[in-house]
Enzyme design. Structure first.
Site, mmCIF file in Angstrom:
data_model
loop_
_atom_site.group_PDB
_atom_site.id
_atom_site.type_symbol
_atom_site.label_atom_id
_atom_site.label_comp_id
_atom_site.label_asym_id
_atom_site.label_seq_id
_atom_site.Cartn_x
_atom_site.Cartn_y
_atom_site.Cartn_z
ATOM 1 N N HIS A 56 -7.284 23.108 -4.777
ATOM 2 C CA HIS A 56 -6.291 22.860 -3.740
ATOM 3 C C HIS A 56 -6.439 23.897 -2.627
ATOM 4 C CE1 HIS A 56 -3.371 20.401 -6.499
ATOM 5 N NE2 HIS A 56 -4.608 19.936 -6.501
ATOM 6 N N GLU A 58 -4.486 26.111 -1.363
ATOM 7 C CA GLU A 58 -4.035 27.477 -1.639
ATOM 8 C C GLU A 58 -5.081 28.274 -2.418
ATOM 9 O OE1 GLU A 58 -0.327 24.813 -2.385
ATOM 10 O OE2 GLU A 58 -2.506 24.570 -2.217
ATOM 11 N N CYS A 85 2.113 23.137 -5.807
ATOM 12 C CA CYS A 85 2.441 22.429 -7.039
ATOM 13 C C CYS A 85 2.715 23.404 -8.179
ATOM 14 C CB CYS A 85 1.312 21.472 -7.419
ATOM 15 S SG CYS A 85 -0.240 22.289 -7.853
ATOM 16 N N CYS A 94 -0.730 25.678 -8.601
ATOM 17 C CA CYS A 94 -0.983 26.605 -7.496
ATOM 18 C C CYS A 94 0.059 27.719 -7.467
ATOM 19 C CB CYS A 94 -0.979 25.858 -6.169
ATOM 20 S SG CYS A 94 -2.393 24.766 -5.953
ATOM 21 N N THR A 211 -7.849 -15.336 10.132
ATOM 22 C CA THR A 211 -8.492 -14.403 11.066
ATOM 23 C C THR A 211 -9.998 -14.393 10.871
ATOM 24 O OG1 THR A 211 -6.518 -12.999 11.166
ATOM 25 C CG2 THR A 211 -8.597 -11.993 11.807
ATOM 26 N N SER A 238 -5.628 -17.887 0.027
ATOM 27 C CA SER A 238 -4.993 -18.668 -1.040
ATOM 28 C C SER A 238 -5.932 -19.698 -1.648
ATOM 29 C CB SER A 238 -3.738 -19.369 -0.507
ATOM 30 O OG SER A 238 -2.786 -18.435 -0.068
ATOM 31 N N GLY A 314 -2.797 -11.906 11.366
ATOM 32 C CA GLY A 314 -2.324 -12.795 12.416
ATOM 33 C C GLY A 314 -0.853 -13.124 12.287
ATOM 34 N N LEU A 317 0.959 -13.760 8.602
ATOM 35 C CA LEU A 317 1.057 -12.589 7.734
ATOM 36 C C LEU A 317 1.821 -11.448 8.406
ATOM 37 C CD1 LEU A 317 -2.440 -12.602 6.011
ATOM 38 C CD2 LEU A 317 -0.219 -12.922 4.922
#
Length: 384
Positions: A56, A58, A85, A94, A211, A238, A314, A317
């Site tokens: 991480h 740190e 964390c 950390c 689309t 679909s 589009g 959706l």
């Protein structure tokens, strides 16, 4: 030991610069940056997180600080863009490393949205006698990790809806004026180029099969910037109408993972095998009124560690996602032209008002970019 507010802001902005180096390479972890000052106020260590390198931010900054400054780290200050964390994941906590270093003060831009960490990491530091402050550059730090905040709490991706439209909210000319398989560019080149950083920062992008049939898009990340995982290119289809000669299928990759995924409710096994033979992954879901169920798509993507989903869909959706309350942020690219009522609308039949907040505005020549938050994925802000 309190530092002047301006000084805290200065060093937290530097930590955010470092954190942004992790965009594209930290997911499914957050992008985090850290700056460490010695007790004299001099920078002795900097770090940011990269997922494949494990450590991480740190830990990276502490390693550099210890190598360069030795015991001058004692009594120093760490600026970190996200609460350290206090749990063991792929790496040790950390907070343990920060406590052992002898630092006198830790400044965090924001608490961690992870319920297992939120506030507990800072409590561990306070219990060890370290002065803790929270809040400098909090809005910027939260903006950077919206995807992580949504995913770690709800196991779903942050949905960023991108729409390129005219002043009268039209996304394409009237159908009779369209050329099949050829996109009609609503916005200018500057605005279109601004889409690439959005794809780079996302784990997945989505279109509907309409689309694909109308525009035959690539849907690729052409930013040229480094990313850890391929951009997942998703199609909602679909009835499995995807043409085998479209650009998405012709560029589908099998390794290291399938980067083109079709979500469908069709059980046409021969068609599924045909698509899979072209390197496409097909996910069959239970139908929702004959359509692909959007919430189940988000659940599946969350299971796969997708933090941010960019939708480039589009009319139907766009409307369905907004009507279901599934859009977290709306990013509009607006061209100063009017197409008229016969052109294709960006949205149609929304059942209720959509309220936006924290609107950010950018110019791309004559075009505008408007980014608005619809659903804040973060817990309530804290300052101390």
């Amino acid at each position: 030991m309190n530092a002047p507010p301006d000084l805290d802001l200065h060093w937290m902005r530097r930590a955010l610069e470092l954190a942004r180096r992790g965009i594209g390479v930290t997911s499914p972890n957050p992008a985090v940056g850290c700056v460490i000052l010695d007790r004299a106020g001099q920078v002795v260590g900097e770090g940011w997180h990269e997922y494949d390198l494990l450590d991480h931010a740190e830990i990276v900054a502490l390693r550099e600080a210890t190598a360069h400054a030795g015991d001058r780290v004692h009594g120093g200050t760490a600026y970190v863009t996200l609460e350290p964390c206090n749990i063991t994941g792929r790496t040790p906590p950390c907070t343990d490393a920060l406590i052992k270093s002898g630092l006198g003060r830790v400044v965090a831009a924001t608490i961690d949205p992870n319920p297992a960490v939120a506030g507990h990491g800072l409590d561990a530091l306070r219990a060890a006698g370290i002065e803790v402050a929270v809040g400098p550059c909090q809005a910027e730090a939260r903006r950077l990790n919206e995807g992580f905040a949504r995913w770690i709490q709800h196991q779903r991706p942050f949905v960023l809806m991108k729409v390129a439209m005219t002043l009268d909210a039209r996304i394409a000319p009237p159908p009779a004026q369209q050329t099949p398989h050829a996109p009609y560019w609503i916005t200018n080149e500057l605005a279109r180029a601004a889409v690439q950083p959005l794809r780079w920062a996302a784990d997945a992008t989505m279109v509907g099969v309409d689309t694909v049939l109308a525009d035959d898009p690539w849907m690729t990340d052409r930013s040229g910037l480094r990313r850890r995982r391929p951009l997942l290119r998703i199609v909602l289809d679909s009835a499995l109408r995807m043409p085998l000669d479209c650009k998405l299928i012709s560029t589908a990759q099998k390794d290291p993972q399938n980067d083109v995924v079709i979500f469908t409710v069709s059980h046409d096994e021969s068609r599924i095998r045909e698509l899979e033979s072209h390197g496409v992954r097909v996910e069959v879901l239970p139908a929702d009124a004959g359509r692909v169920p959007l919430e189940k798509v988000l659940d599946k993507l969350g299971e796969e560690g997708v933090l941010t989903l960019l939708t480039e869909t589009g009319t139907r959706l766009n409307t369905a996602f907004l009507a279901a309350g599934l859009v977290d942020r709306l990013h509009l690219f607006i061209s100063p032209q009017i197409m008229g009522s016969d052109a294709v609308p960006a949205f149609k039949g929304l059942p209720s008002f959509v309220h936006t907040t924290e609107v950010e505005v950018e110019r791309y020549g004559d075009d505008l970019g408007l980014s608005s938050l619809l659903l804040d994925p973060w817990p309530p802000a804290q300052n101390s």
